[in-house]
Design a protein around this motif. Sequence first.
Motif, short mmCIF file in Angstrom:
data_model
loop_
_atom_site.label_atom_id
_atom_site.label_comp_id
_atom_site.label_asym_id
_atom_site.label_seq_id
_atom_site.Cartn_x
_atom_site.Cartn_y
_atom_site.Cartn_z
N LYS A 1 -94.00 -3.01 -50.23
CA LYS A 1 -93.90 -3.13 -48.77
C LYS A 1 -94.11 -1.79 -48.08
O LYS A 1 -94.82 -1.72 -47.07
N ASN A 2 -93.50 -0.73 -48.61
CA ASN A 2 -93.64 0.57 -47.94
C ASN A 2 -95.07 1.09 -48.00
O ASN A 2 -95.55 1.74 -47.08
N ALA A 3 -95.79 0.78 -49.10
CA ALA A 3 -97.18 1.22 -49.21
C ALA A 3 -98.06 0.48 -48.20
O ALA A 3 -98.93 1.08 -47.56
N LEU A 4 -97.83 -0.82 -48.06
CA LEU A 4 -98.60 -1.58 -47.07
C LEU A 4 -98.27 -1.10 -45.67
O LEU A 4 -99.16 -0.95 -44.83
N ALA A 5 -96.99 -0.85 -45.40
CA ALA A 5 -96.57 -0.38 -44.08
C ALA A 5 -97.31 0.92 -43.71
O ALA A 5 -97.76 1.08 -42.57
N ALA A 6 -97.43 1.83 -44.66
CA ALA A 6 -98.12 3.09 -44.39
C ALA A 6 -99.60 2.86 -44.07
O ALA A 6 -100.16 3.54 -43.20
N LYS A 7 -100.20 1.90 -44.73
CA LYS A 7 -101.63 1.64 -44.52
C LYS A 7 -101.92 1.01 -43.16
O LYS A 7 -103.01 1.18 -42.61
N ILE A 8 -100.95 0.26 -42.61
CA ILE A 8 -101.19 -0.38 -41.31
C ILE A 8 -100.40 0.30 -40.19
O ILE A 8 -100.34 -0.21 -39.07
N ASP A 9 -99.82 1.45 -40.52
CA ASP A 9 -99.09 2.26 -39.55
C ASP A 9 -97.92 1.50 -38.93
O ASP A 9 -97.70 1.52 -37.72
N LYS A 10 -97.18 0.81 -39.79
CA LYS A 10 -95.96 0.11 -39.38
C LYS A 10 -94.82 0.54 -40.30
O LYS A 10 -95.04 1.18 -41.33
N ALA B 1 -91.68 -0.18 -42.98
CA ALA B 1 -91.41 -1.14 -44.06
C ALA B 1 -90.52 -2.27 -43.55
O ALA B 1 -90.63 -3.42 -43.99
N THR B 2 -89.64 -1.95 -42.58
CA THR B 2 -88.78 -2.97 -41.98
C THR B 2 -89.62 -4.02 -41.25
O THR B 2 -89.33 -5.23 -41.31
N GLU C 1 -92.82 -10.80 -43.43
CA GLU C 1 -92.81 -11.61 -44.64
C GLU C 1 -91.70 -12.66 -44.64
O GLU C 1 -91.87 -13.74 -45.22
N ASN C 2 -90.57 -12.35 -44.02
CA ASN C 2 -89.50 -13.35 -44.00
C ASN C 2 -89.51 -14.19 -42.72
O ASN C 2 -88.57 -14.93 -42.43
N ASN C 3 -90.59 -14.05 -41.94
CA ASN C 3 -90.84 -14.89 -40.76
C ASN C 3 -89.81 -14.70 -39.65
O ASN C 3 -89.59 -15.61 -38.84
N THR C 4 -89.19 -13.53 -39.58
CA THR C 4 -88.31 -13.24 -38.45
C THR C 4 -89.06 -12.52 -37.32
O THR C 4 -88.53 -12.36 -36.24
N LYS C 5 -90.29 -12.12 -37.61
CA LYS C 5 -91.12 -11.46 -36.60
C LYS C 5 -92.58 -11.78 -36.88
O LYS C 5 -93.01 -11.79 -38.03
#
Length: 394
Positions: free
Chosen positions: A36-45, A47-48, A54-58
């Motif tokens: 998750k943290n690696a994907l977050a860095a790639k899309i500039d978001k 990890a939270t 992914e858990n459909n809360t946002k």
Amino acid sequence: MVMESLRRTEVQVGDASRLFDGQRLTLARQLVGLRKNALAAKIDKSATAVAAYENNTKRPAPATVAQLCLTLGVEPSFFLPGPHQPAVSNTIPHFRSLRSTTQLARDQAFAYGMIAGDVGAALERHVEFPESNIPRLSVDIDDEASALPEEAARLLRKDWDIKVGPVGHLVRLAENNGVVVVFSPAQTAAVDAYSFDDGYRPTIVLNPAKEDYYRQRFDVAHELGHLVMHVDAEPGGRIVENQAHRFAAELLLPEDELRDVLPNKADWRVLATLKETYGVSLQALLYRSRALGVMSDVTYRNAIAYLSSKGWRRREPGEMPAVEQPSLYPRAVEILSGVGMSEMSLAREARVTPGLFRTVTARVPVREELFLAAKPMGNQDHLDPGVIPLFQEK
């Protein structure tokens, strides 16, 4: 024309944003081997934020969906809910060893197995596959003493009407009983053969690097053992794996047939004949002979030492037959191609890249790199020939 194409893409991204299924994001992320943290860095978001998607809360904004598509190599439609909705969190894949491979590698391999289900669900809109037929005999994962694994193998032989004598093409036999068998991509070759039942179909994923006919057959028999005995069992434990080995041995080398023909000494001529007849390795025959009490422990250890000294533990003597090939998915693709449905249109229905589609539906392992950003598949029309019964090859 360019503006029209861009507008269509924006609408697709907008639809994906409104109907976004977080489970699909988890699948896409695991498929390319990202945390998750690696994907977050790639899309500039953060990890939270990725966890919330992914858990459909946002829900991600359309611009974020576009970034996810570029980063993960999928189309916006990949993130829409679909007819094949595996309960990933409740599905337990049976990997051989939980210590020899990383969690990331196992997640990637399992995500590929889920994709294989997507492809199958798309194909089954047009062809009719055999009904799933896996008998169940639950075996306690702490049970080392009972003969239930052997009983489970005999149950499968009876249920599948396997006659006395050697088991024929085991992959074809499994497919004719509704089991999906596919090769994994080269990038997941570090993970050995594994199996799971996600509610779509029982599935066996074979290692593409294992080009050994005899070991592959034993792998298939081993995974069938998990599907019959260990639906709800925790995977990877020593006892669980031993139970699957015992199942495979009884399935391929039934005690009633082999006890009187297995040698009590390392008679390599006899063993070589049995190897060719039953489609199992010399090592499997030696192990079976000891397990049935025909061969003593000392004789077995000496025979294994001899195998090692000759280099036969890596490559046994004699011609190596070609590994058994899956035909359920490949044959479906061939039939649909014959009525005008291209691989591209079928891949789009399954919402996967053409490369992934080809790998899942291949008769032999595909060596090409898969987990890179893919070009959009476009928007082509396709024919709908209706549902075609899939002829079962013998």
